[in-house]
Design a protein around this motif. Sequence first.
Motif, PDB file in Angstrom:
ATOM      1  N   LEU A 266     -36.540  28.508   4.951  1.00 26.94           N
ATOM      2  CA  LEU A 266     -36.120  27.730   3.811  1.00 26.94           C
ATOM      3  C   LEU A 266     -36.686  26.441   3.513  1.00 26.94           C
ATOM      4  O   LEU A 266     -37.159  26.035   2.199  1.00 26.94           O
ATOM      5  N   GLN A 267     -36.960  25.708   4.610  1.00 31.01           N
ATOM      6  CA  GLN A 267     -37.460  24.210   4.707  1.00 31.01           C
ATOM      7  C   GLN A 267     -38.902  24.326   3.999  1.00 31.01           C
ATOM      8  O   GLN A 267     -39.440  23.769   3.073  1.00 31.01           O
ATOM      9  N   ASN A 268     -39.509  25.382   4.557  1.00 29.63           N
ATOM     10  CA  ASN A 268     -41.348  25.714   4.243  1.00 29.63           C
ATOM     11  C   ASN A 268     -41.445  26.196   2.860  1.00 29.63           C
ATOM     12  O   ASN A 268     -42.091  25.706   2.062  1.00 29.63           O
ATOM     13  N   ASN A 269     -40.581  27.071   2.446  1.00 27.28           N
ATOM     14  CA  ASN A 269     -40.620  27.481   0.932  1.00 27.28           C
ATOM     15  C   ASN A 269     -40.107  26.214   0.129  1.00 27.28           C
ATOM     16  O   ASN A 269     -41.005  26.090  -0.801  1.00 27.28           O
ATOM     17  N   LEU A 270     -39.157  25.631   0.143  1.00 30.68           N
ATOM     18  CA  LEU A 270     -38.762  24.594  -0.791  1.00 30.68           C
ATOM     19  C   LEU A 270     -39.764  23.564  -0.778  1.00 30.68           C
ATOM     20  O   LEU A 270     -39.896  22.654  -1.864  1.00 30.68           O
ATOM     21  N   THR A 271     -40.343  23.403   0.342  1.00 24.97           N
ATOM     22  CA  THR A 271     -41.461  22.012   0.459  1.00 24.97           C
ATOM     23  C   THR A 271     -42.368  22.458  -0.322  1.00 24.97           C
ATOM     24  O   THR A 271     -42.999  21.588  -1.117  1.00 24.97           O
ATOM     25  N   PHE A 298     -31.826  18.112  -0.172  1.00 19.76           N
ATOM     26  CA  PHE A 298     -31.638  16.683  -0.449  1.00 19.76           C
ATOM     27  C   PHE A 298     -33.000  15.814  -0.316  1.00 19.76           C
ATOM     28  O   PHE A 298     -33.236  14.691  -0.431  1.00 19.76           O
ATOM     29  N   ASN A 299     -33.971  16.609   0.805  1.00 19.03           N
ATOM     30  CA  ASN A 299     -35.103  16.018   1.246  1.00 19.03           C
ATOM     31  C   ASN A 299     -36.516  16.893   0.873  1.00 19.03           C
ATOM     32  O   ASN A 299     -37.151  16.978   1.841  1.00 19.03           O
ATOM     33  N   GLY A 302     -41.584  14.451  -3.270  1.00 19.59           N
ATOM     34  CA  GLY A 302     -41.466  13.945  -4.648  1.00 19.59           C
ATOM     35  C   GLY A 302     -39.911  13.641  -5.175  1.00 19.59           C
ATOM     36  O   GLY A 302     -39.867  13.634  -6.515  1.00 19.59           O
ATOM     37  N   GLY A 303     -39.067  13.728  -4.564  1.00 20.71           N
ATOM     38  CA  GLY A 303     -37.714  13.654  -4.898  1.00 20.71           C
ATOM     39  C   GLY A 303     -37.278  14.875  -5.576  1.00 20.71           C
ATOM     40  O   GLY A 303     -36.319  14.905  -6.463  1.00 20.71           O
ATOM     41  N   LYS A 304     -37.830  15.958  -5.279  1.00 20.77           N
ATOM     42  CA  LYS A 304     -37.696  17.081  -6.170  1.00 20.77           C
ATOM     43  C   LYS A 304     -36.385  17.907  -6.016  1.00 20.77           C
ATOM     44  O   LYS A 304     -35.905  18.732  -6.416  1.00 20.77           O
ATOM     45  N   GLY A 305     -36.098  17.735  -4.493  1.00 26.04           N
ATOM     46  CA  GLY A 305     -34.610  18.382  -4.039  1.00 26.04           C
ATOM     47  C   GLY A 305     -33.458  17.716  -4.486  1.00 26.04           C
ATOM     48  O   GLY A 305     -33.360  16.380  -4.315  1.00 26.04           O
ATOM     49  N   LYS A 306     -32.638  18.221  -5.362  1.00 24.36           N
ATOM     50  CA  LYS A 306     -31.589  17.718  -5.881  1.00 24.36           C
ATOM     51  C   LYS A 306     -30.379  18.151  -5.704  1.00 24.36           C
ATOM     52  O   LYS A 306     -29.281  17.299  -5.791  1.00 24.36           O
ATOM     53  N   GLY A 307     -30.094  18.875  -4.548  1.00 23.87           N
ATOM     54  CA  GLY A 307     -29.017  19.346  -4.076  1.00 23.87           C
ATOM     55  C   GLY A 307     -28.474  20.874  -3.990  1.00 23.87           C
ATOM     56  O   GLY A 307     -29.277  21.608  -3.763  1.00 23.87           O
ATOM     57  N   ILE A 337     -21.736  14.714   3.785  1.00 19.79           N
ATOM     58  CA  ILE A 337     -23.030  14.826   3.041  1.00 19.79           C
ATOM     59  C   ILE A 337     -23.153  13.982   1.588  1.00 19.79           C
ATOM     60  O   ILE A 337     -24.167  13.323   1.526  1.00 19.79           O
ATOM     61  N   SER A 338     -21.937  13.740   1.044  1.00 19.58           N
ATOM     62  CA  SER A 338     -21.894  12.823  -0.139  1.00 19.58           C
ATOM     63  C   SER A 338     -22.414  11.217   0.557  1.00 19.58           C
ATOM     64  O   SER A 338     -23.094  10.434  -0.233  1.00 19.58           O
ATOM     65  N   ARG A 339     -21.902  11.140   1.623  1.00 16.45           N
ATOM     66  CA  ARG A 339     -21.941   9.563   2.075  1.00 16.45           C
ATOM     67  C   ARG A 339     -23.496   9.557   2.441  1.00 16.45           C
ATOM     68  O   ARG A 339     -24.368   8.530   2.264  1.00 16.45           O
ATOM     69  N   LYS A 340     -24.112  10.625   3.177  1.00 18.63           N
ATOM     70  CA  LYS A 340     -25.396  10.282   3.623  1.00 18.63           C
ATOM     71  C   LYS A 340     -26.361  10.504   2.445  1.00 18.63           C
ATOM     72  O   LYS A 340     -27.458   9.933   2.687  1.00 18.63           O
ATOM     73  N   TYR A 341     -26.151  11.303   1.361  1.00 18.78           N
ATOM     74  CA  TYR A 341     -27.258  11.242   0.401  1.00 18.78           C
ATOM     75  C   TYR A 341     -26.902  10.548  -0.788  1.00 18.78           C
ATOM     76  O   TYR A 341     -27.364  10.979  -2.111  1.00 18.78           O
TER      77      TYR A 341
END
Length: 344
Positions: A266-271, A298-299, A302-307, A337-341
């Motif tokens: 998942l991380q590799n694909n979304l990145t 969320f990470n 380019g800030g593309k990960g929105k949640g 999660i909400s506090r962290k991000y």
Amino acid sequence: MAFTTFLRRFSCLGLLALPALSHAATPPAPHKAKLGKVLGADISFLPQLEARGVKFSDKGVKKDAIQILKDHHFNYIRLRIFNNPAADSGYSPGKGFCDLPHTLAMAQRVKQAGLKLLLDFHYSDTWADPQKQFKPAAWKALTGPALTQAVHDYTKEVLQALNAQGTPPDMVQVGNEINHGMIWPDGDVQKADSLTRFDTLAQLAEAGASAVRETTPNALVMMHIALGGQNLHSTTWLDRMIARKVQFDVIGESYYPKWHGTIADLQNNLTALAKKYPQDIVVVEYSERKREVNDIAFNLPGGKGKGSFIWEPLNTWESIFDKQGQANDLLLIYDEISRKYRVE
């Protein structure tokens, strides 16, 4: 997400047999609107649960389920809609859950709670997913331009009804998990003539997207595929849609480990998607590995990960609430999660 068989683990296979992309893919410019951080939930089962008499509570205090989610920092609700779910072969025979009237009522509750709304068009009378995309019975005889017009007009009708009561969606999914196409057989891209059928799929998707732009110009358009850990298949599909001038603002991915790979996948694909495309990215369905999925969602570069949107946390699928509707400690993960991000 629908209740499908184990075959769904092969949701990418239709792309493996396709020939190479026939023309260059130039990503369209993203929508002018900006998508903020999303901590969302699909709670389309809520009216059915309430009809069965389920009462929701948190720490022993009875509350509206939507308010409980808001109390735990959810800021977006996803609702699915079917064309005619009350049909004999529909999602909710005789009752019509997830039809337009139920959706209008739920949209009012969502907006009254101060939350944003993602509307998920299945373009079917029942569940649509990679293993089935049944054409609505009312459209059975329609093909070609007539079917494309029906998608446009139906989408427009629904959105106009939501707008008329002051509850426009903030984001719209044009189809549900459509990596194998939608409205089969017309838009089924698993066939031998799949490139031609991609032309049809693109026309259907763009018809829905154009209706969103016409009626609800501030709403973001999402294309939703169920390929969370499968980068080759994700990029092949996206490139083909972009090459055919389908305009959309958000890439939505489903992620269920038994069908879509490991957390690393998942991380590799979304990145990779975040680096390649201008669109924002949302994990629009998931259930397991809640912290890890959100850490990825969320990470992204380019800030593309929105949640993310958790799928049906009010139902026993998730067990965040028990069968009597009492919230448990799994819901506290979303406070973390909400506090962290810094989700607002």
